[in-house]
Design a protein around this motif. Sequence first.
Motif, PDB file in Angstrom:
ATOM      1  N   HIS A   1      30.800   0.761 -18.301  1.00  0.00           N
ATOM      2  CA  HIS A   1      30.303  -0.342 -19.134  1.00  0.00           C
ATOM      3  C   HIS A   1      29.174  -1.099 -18.421  1.00  0.00           C
ATOM      4  N   ILE A   2      29.385  -1.373 -17.145  1.00  0.00           N
ATOM      5  CA  ILE A   2      28.343  -2.054 -16.364  1.00  0.00           C
ATOM      6  C   ILE A   2      27.084  -1.187 -16.321  1.00  0.00           C
ATOM      7  N   GLU A   3      27.276   0.091 -16.030  1.00  0.00           N
ATOM      8  CA  GLU A   3      26.126   0.989 -15.873  1.00  0.00           C
ATOM      9  C   GLU A   3      25.330   1.106 -17.167  1.00  0.00           C
ATOM     10  N   VAL A   4      26.025   1.185 -18.284  1.00  0.00           N
ATOM     11  CA  VAL A   4      25.317   1.301 -19.557  1.00  0.00           C
ATOM     12  C   VAL A   4      24.503   0.041 -19.811  1.00  0.00           C
ATOM     13  N   ASN A   5      25.088  -1.101 -19.468  1.00  0.00           N
ATOM     14  CA  ASN A   5      24.337  -2.342 -19.621  1.00  0.00           C
ATOM     15  C   ASN A   5      23.068  -2.340 -18.774  1.00  0.00           C
ATOM     16  N   ILE A   6      23.143  -1.700 -17.621  1.00  0.00           N
ATOM     17  CA  ILE A   6      21.990  -1.673 -16.723  1.00  0.00           C
ATOM     18  C   ILE A   6      20.988  -0.601 -17.149  1.00  0.00           C
TER      19      ILE A   6
ATOM     20  N   GLU B   1      18.642  -1.945 -23.849  1.00  0.00           N
ATOM     21  CA  GLU B   1      18.351  -2.263 -25.241  1.00  0.00           C
ATOM     22  C   GLU B   1      19.345  -1.621 -26.189  1.00  0.00           C
ATOM     23  N   HIS B   2      20.331  -0.958 -25.604  1.00  0.00           N
ATOM     24  CA  HIS B   2      21.282  -0.263 -26.449  1.00  0.00           C
ATOM     25  C   HIS B   2      22.292  -1.229 -27.039  1.00  0.00           C
ATOM     26  N   ASP B   3      22.786  -0.905 -28.233  1.00  0.00           N
ATOM     27  CA  ASP B   3      23.674  -1.867 -28.882  1.00  0.00           C
ATOM     28  C   ASP B   3      25.119  -1.743 -28.425  1.00  0.00           C
ATOM     29  N   VAL B   4      25.316  -1.627 -27.113  1.00  0.00           N
ATOM     30  CA  VAL B   4      26.674  -1.770 -26.621  1.00  0.00           C
ATOM     31  C   VAL B   4      26.860  -3.230 -26.271  1.00  0.00           C
ATOM     32  N   GLU B   5      28.070  -3.664 -26.408  1.00  0.00           N
ATOM     33  CA  GLU B   5      28.426  -5.043 -26.143  1.00  0.00           C
ATOM     34  C   GLU B   5      28.002  -5.386 -24.718  1.00  0.00           C
ATOM     35  N   SER B   6      27.302  -6.490 -24.568  1.00  0.00           N
ATOM     36  CA  SER B   6      26.844  -6.765 -23.209  1.00  0.00           C
ATOM     37  C   SER B   6      27.999  -7.356 -22.420  1.00  0.00           C
ATOM     38  N   LEU B   7      27.975  -7.041 -21.168  1.00  0.00           N
ATOM     39  CA  LEU B   7      29.144  -7.263 -20.331  1.00  0.00           C
ATOM     40  C   LEU B   7      29.149  -8.668 -19.778  1.00  0.00           C
ATOM     41  N   THR B   8      30.226  -9.385 -19.981  1.00  0.00           N
ATOM     42  CA  THR B   8      30.311 -10.731 -19.440  1.00  0.00           C
ATOM     43  C   THR B   8      31.071 -10.679 -18.128  1.00  0.00           C
ATOM     44  N   SER B   9      30.836 -11.686 -17.321  1.00  0.00           N
ATOM     45  CA  SER B   9      31.547 -11.705 -16.047  1.00  0.00           C
ATOM     46  C   SER B   9      33.039 -11.939 -16.310  1.00  0.00           C
TER      47      SER B   9
ATOM     48  N   ILE C   1      25.773  -8.738 -12.661  1.00  0.00           N
ATOM     49  CA  ILE C   1      26.760  -7.657 -12.776  1.00  0.00           C
ATOM     50  C   ILE C   1      26.445  -6.456 -11.899  1.00  0.00           C
ATOM     51  N   ASP C   2      25.160  -6.200 -11.651  1.00  0.00           N
ATOM     52  CA  ASP C   2      24.861  -5.010 -10.848  1.00  0.00           C
ATOM     53  C   ASP C   2      25.291  -5.199  -9.405  1.00  0.00           C
ATOM     54  N   MET C   3      25.488  -6.446  -8.992  1.00  0.00           N
ATOM     55  CA  MET C   3      25.976  -6.645  -7.625  1.00  0.00           C
ATOM     56  C   MET C   3      27.486  -6.644  -7.590  1.00  0.00           C
ATOM     57  N   ILE C   4      28.087  -7.195  -8.633  1.00  0.00           N
ATOM     58  CA  ILE C   4      29.549  -7.120  -8.711  1.00  0.00           C
ATOM     59  C   ILE C   4      29.946  -5.643  -8.711  1.00  0.00           C
ATOM     60  N   GLN C   5      29.124  -4.857  -9.354  1.00  0.00           N
ATOM     61  CA  GLN C   5      29.380  -3.418  -9.461  1.00  0.00           C
ATOM     62  C   GLN C   5      29.611  -2.793  -8.093  1.00  0.00           C
ATOM     63  N   ILE C   6      28.892  -3.265  -7.078  1.00  0.00           N
ATOM     64  CA  ILE C   6      29.020  -2.677  -5.742  1.00  0.00           C
ATOM     65  C   ILE C   6      30.476  -2.704  -5.285  1.00  0.00           C
ATOM     66  N   ASP C   7      31.129  -3.844  -5.489  1.00  0.00           N
ATOM     67  CA  ASP C   7      32.515  -3.962  -5.034  1.00  0.00           C
ATOM     68  C   ASP C   7      33.478  -3.220  -5.949  1.00  0.00           C
TER      69      ASP C   7
ATOM     70  N   LEU D   1      12.709  -5.380 -18.529  1.00  0.00           N
ATOM     71  CA  LEU D   1      14.084  -5.278 -19.010  1.00  0.00           C
ATOM     72  C   LEU D   1      15.053  -5.773 -17.945  1.00  0.00           C
ATOM     73  N   ASN D   2      16.265  -6.097 -18.374  1.00  0.00           N
ATOM     74  CA  ASN D   2      17.334  -6.489 -17.443  1.00  0.00           C
ATOM     75  C   ASN D   2      17.046  -7.775 -16.688  1.00  0.00           C
ATOM     76  N   THR D   3      16.242  -8.661 -17.257  1.00  0.00           N
ATOM     77  CA  THR D   3      15.907  -9.874 -16.504  1.00  0.00           C
ATOM     78  C   THR D   3      17.133 -10.761 -16.306  1.00  0.00           C
ATOM     79  N   GLY D   4      18.159 -10.571 -17.136  1.00  0.00           N
ATOM     80  CA  GLY D   4      19.380 -11.371 -16.969  1.00  0.00           C
ATOM     81  C   GLY D   4      20.272 -10.841 -15.867  1.00  0.00           C
ATOM     82  N   LYS D   5      19.886  -9.735 -15.262  1.00  0.00           N
ATOM     83  CA  LYS D   5      20.728  -9.154 -14.218  1.00  0.00           C
ATOM     84  C   LYS D   5      20.061  -9.309 -12.853  1.00  0.00           C
TER      85      LYS D   5
END
Lengths: 458, 628
Positions: free
Chosen positions: A173-178, A182-190, A420-426, B85-89
Amino acid sequence: MISDTIAAISTAVGEGGIAVIRVSGPEAVSEVSRLFRSGTPLSEAATHTVHYGFIVDPDTKEKLEEVLVTLMLAPRSFTTEDIVEISAHGGVVSVRRIMELLLKQRIRLAEPGEFTKRAFLNGRIDLSQAEGVIDLIRSKSDRAFSVAFKQVEGDLSRRIDQLRQTLIETLAHIEVNIDYPEHDVESLTSLFIQEKCGAVLEEVERLLKTSNQGKILREGITTAIVGRPNVGKSSLLNALSGQNRAIVTDIPGTTRDVIEEFITINNIPLKLLDTAGIRETLDVVEQIGVERSRTALNEADLILLVLNNGEQLDDEERRLMEQIQGRQSIVIMNKMDLPQKLEIEKVREFYKDELIVPMTVKEGEGVDRLEAAISSLFFEGKLESADLTYVSNVRHIALLHQAKRSLNDAVEAAQMMVPIDMIQIDVRLAWEQLGEIVGDTAQDSLIDQIFSQFCLGK
Amino acid sequence: MTYTGGEFDVIVVGAGHAGVESALAAARMGCKTLMVTINLDMVAFMPCNPSIGGPAKGHVVREIDALGGEMGRNIDKTFIQMRMLNTGKGPAVHALRAQADKFSYQQTMKETMEKEPNLTMRQGMVEELIVEDGKCVGVLTKTGTRYMAKSIVLTTGTYLRGKIIMGELMYESGPNNQQPSVRLSEHLRELGFNLVRFKTGTPPRVHKDTIDFSKTEIQPGDDKPKFFSYETKGSSNEQLPCWLTYTSPETHQIINDNLHRAPMFSGLIEGTGPRYCPSIEDKVVRFSDKSKHQIFLEPEGKNTAEYYVQGLSTSLPEDVQLRMLRTIAGMEKVEIMRNGYAIEYDAMVPTQLWPTLETKLLPGLFTAGQINGTSGYEEAAGQGIMAGINAARKAQGREPVVLDRSQGYIGVLIDDLVTKGTNEPYRLLTSRAEYRLLLRHDNADLRLTPIGHEIGLISEERYTVFLDKKAKVEAEIERLRKAKVHPDQVNPMLQRLESAVISNGSDLLTILRRPEVTYSDIENIIPTDIQLDEEMKEQVEIQVKYAGYIEKQQAHVERLKKMERKKLPEDLVYDEVRGLAMEAKQKLSSIRPLSIGQASRISGVTPADISILLVYLEQFNRVAAARG
């Protein structure tokens, strides 16, 4: 030079004699120092010297073991690195405890044959022995491999797989958001990450608790007998352990504060705590007895509360019942031969009927009932040790601890609104650490997960 | 009859995104370079989507630019929309994506190439390689011309035995009805190369005037566009929007009703398609619970009415394509200008390559781009520049240049290909990188410009600018570290930002680490002479704010590098290494990794095998040392 620090139990595993844990690498001295209390700090000690002291858990400050530590500094050691060897009293339990502690530090479990490999790579072993080294690595790895797989078969590996599935879905889910912003998957909240990782964290903590249950099965259910003086604790102990059994006494100057005794009831091992304290009864100063009971209470997995059927409850006993509410506990109504003065209704507020065992200990009356109560508590899953999924392998425990740390970091980062891309590391680290337990760390499975979970593409 | 058409240092076959970077790199490194291509009108052609960049792909474009390649500069000149893109991340995944004017992209690139002094461009179809003493020394064209060179780079894209498929229709063709290259594919097999069959596809193009944009959502570009190239400082390009719409249940119904005519399902397609770029029929079948799919309408250029229908890649028959398009909001009356189609082609099994992109089988022969099993313009260009650099280095008798996984997405891409191979067309994703936080969009120059300079692709002038930026960023971070502040100097600012006030002295570096504090909040608290531009300020902020995470990854990288530095001899006979497991022997013998690090990434090679290799290597080195 190979840069990390490794440890392994170097003597054959088994009871008896002494056991040696070898630690090798640049951090060997500093990391062992964190656990070792002795006259001369290790960091100031000369090479090739032996030191007497104690292994102490740096978190709980609990003294675990009396040990001798041998120091061999680089390059004059087997691996040519700094080596610290810990000689402990034999017995799987004590050695494993020390290993678990070591692996919580910046030390990892040595691979099969790794000390010898290092010795060779660092030029300590000559060329003619190279093939021996290779054979050693091969045979030890193959054995370790088959053993490792036996250990994670079944329930544990199924549970780990479930946890990893949750993590990998979260990761995907995180990776798809990254990767598909622009894809219409639900954006990931913390919040979502917090929830998912929090749930996995809880389960990892639960599994870690079972590592204690694994210990319970090996070491016995830590059992405390509590009650006011003269209520019959001593008699109960004798009744349970049998008169013939020698009791370990509290010899002044020995290291243990609490004397332990092992008995077996219907194949359930019980480790009775503070039996010495119980035996001393009237002779000891009240203050010490109270303190001993407290210690025993805190450590116990099972509490046997002894009450006098012939007397009313006193304040101390009421307080005690409140205090141990929610713990695994059985109440013994002793001295049933006396006319009943005990307020049984009051006791029933705290204990279900099947956990109230009437006895006349002195006469040996009711011992069978107590045994039945304990074993039903055990086999009906009321004692957590009845859950046979438990983690016992030192390596698994170390990996679970690492995963716990990573998940904690992830949850904290999510709370602090770290991107989220940093949380992803852990999260990913936790997924890999759990994967090491079941022998699966293939990176590609994440990519597979992404494309099976989400509909992507141009 | 054959004749010799000329002698070169480097020959590049193909002029797609891999070919142009290869040819330009080789020529700019001082090699006499020839580029041969089937059709010179197709230089840097974009056969699929009219866009460049996005996560991972945009990072690659930055890396190409940092090395001295052309893609970044070219898109900066020809974009018709720019979006970050991804400016919120986090900063590591900020990714620039441009819509290109396809036609001016091609034209501009062709002009650049034509002006390159060391570069000869020639139209022609290469059919065979010339092999002497087991080495590739030239190419032979259909017209009988022999061109000789010290190194040859093949960048044949989807032309090798290309086949277009649409419904029941199937014919031999390169992309966009270009001539396919049939003989070369056969010839590669004859030489002993292992080829696989891959498939990819493209959506239909439709006429702008037949779209009702009022039924779609506008997707504009950024007000203040950023650029791919570190050299681009501004642009007056006018931006065009894209438009978002969705498929409807009727679209899905039409697809489901016609699945028997879909080559994907009828068995007409034998090649393996990419999961990340499925056709619409694939999406509807595999994700049947989704009631609608996104469709982006993207202009193909300023001076054309053609619109690219992103999200609708298909190989359904023409009549079905039209019917399904007309069930999409805003497209009720749409007219197709070009059909969507699937294309099948031959690709090399990439584990036949060294990390330099030279083939193991035929020294002197390099391959780059889609022929290596990838898809995507950026992936092709990234390989192209590396193959061009290494072909040139080889021609000049110099050591090759290999980027590792911590240096760039290009390193990740090539290492994945040559170490693990791929069983579908390979697309870069940021999740393929272990060190995403180090491989940022913003720091591509810090990672790669020194290398670009050393190999001669970055001019002295640009290098001086780069060194100045680097020095200033470092100086500013040092200043912040030493800038002690009293509570009363920063507390008003902290209060304004709703950040906890301090009661003891602190320093600006520590304060900048707080999530809610930005560089602009603290830059003027203590006056300084150091003058920073926006790019430098951004760099300071990122390096300071994410230092904890960056250091964590850096520690991993140090470990990786140690393993990468342990070199394995190319000619090591793994069958003779005692103790290696059978699977490891087979994998190692076929891939022949150049380092212990690379060996450890091969699937099926266990940690015990790596230990044994280390011991063997030590044994090998000691014997070698003893022999003197």
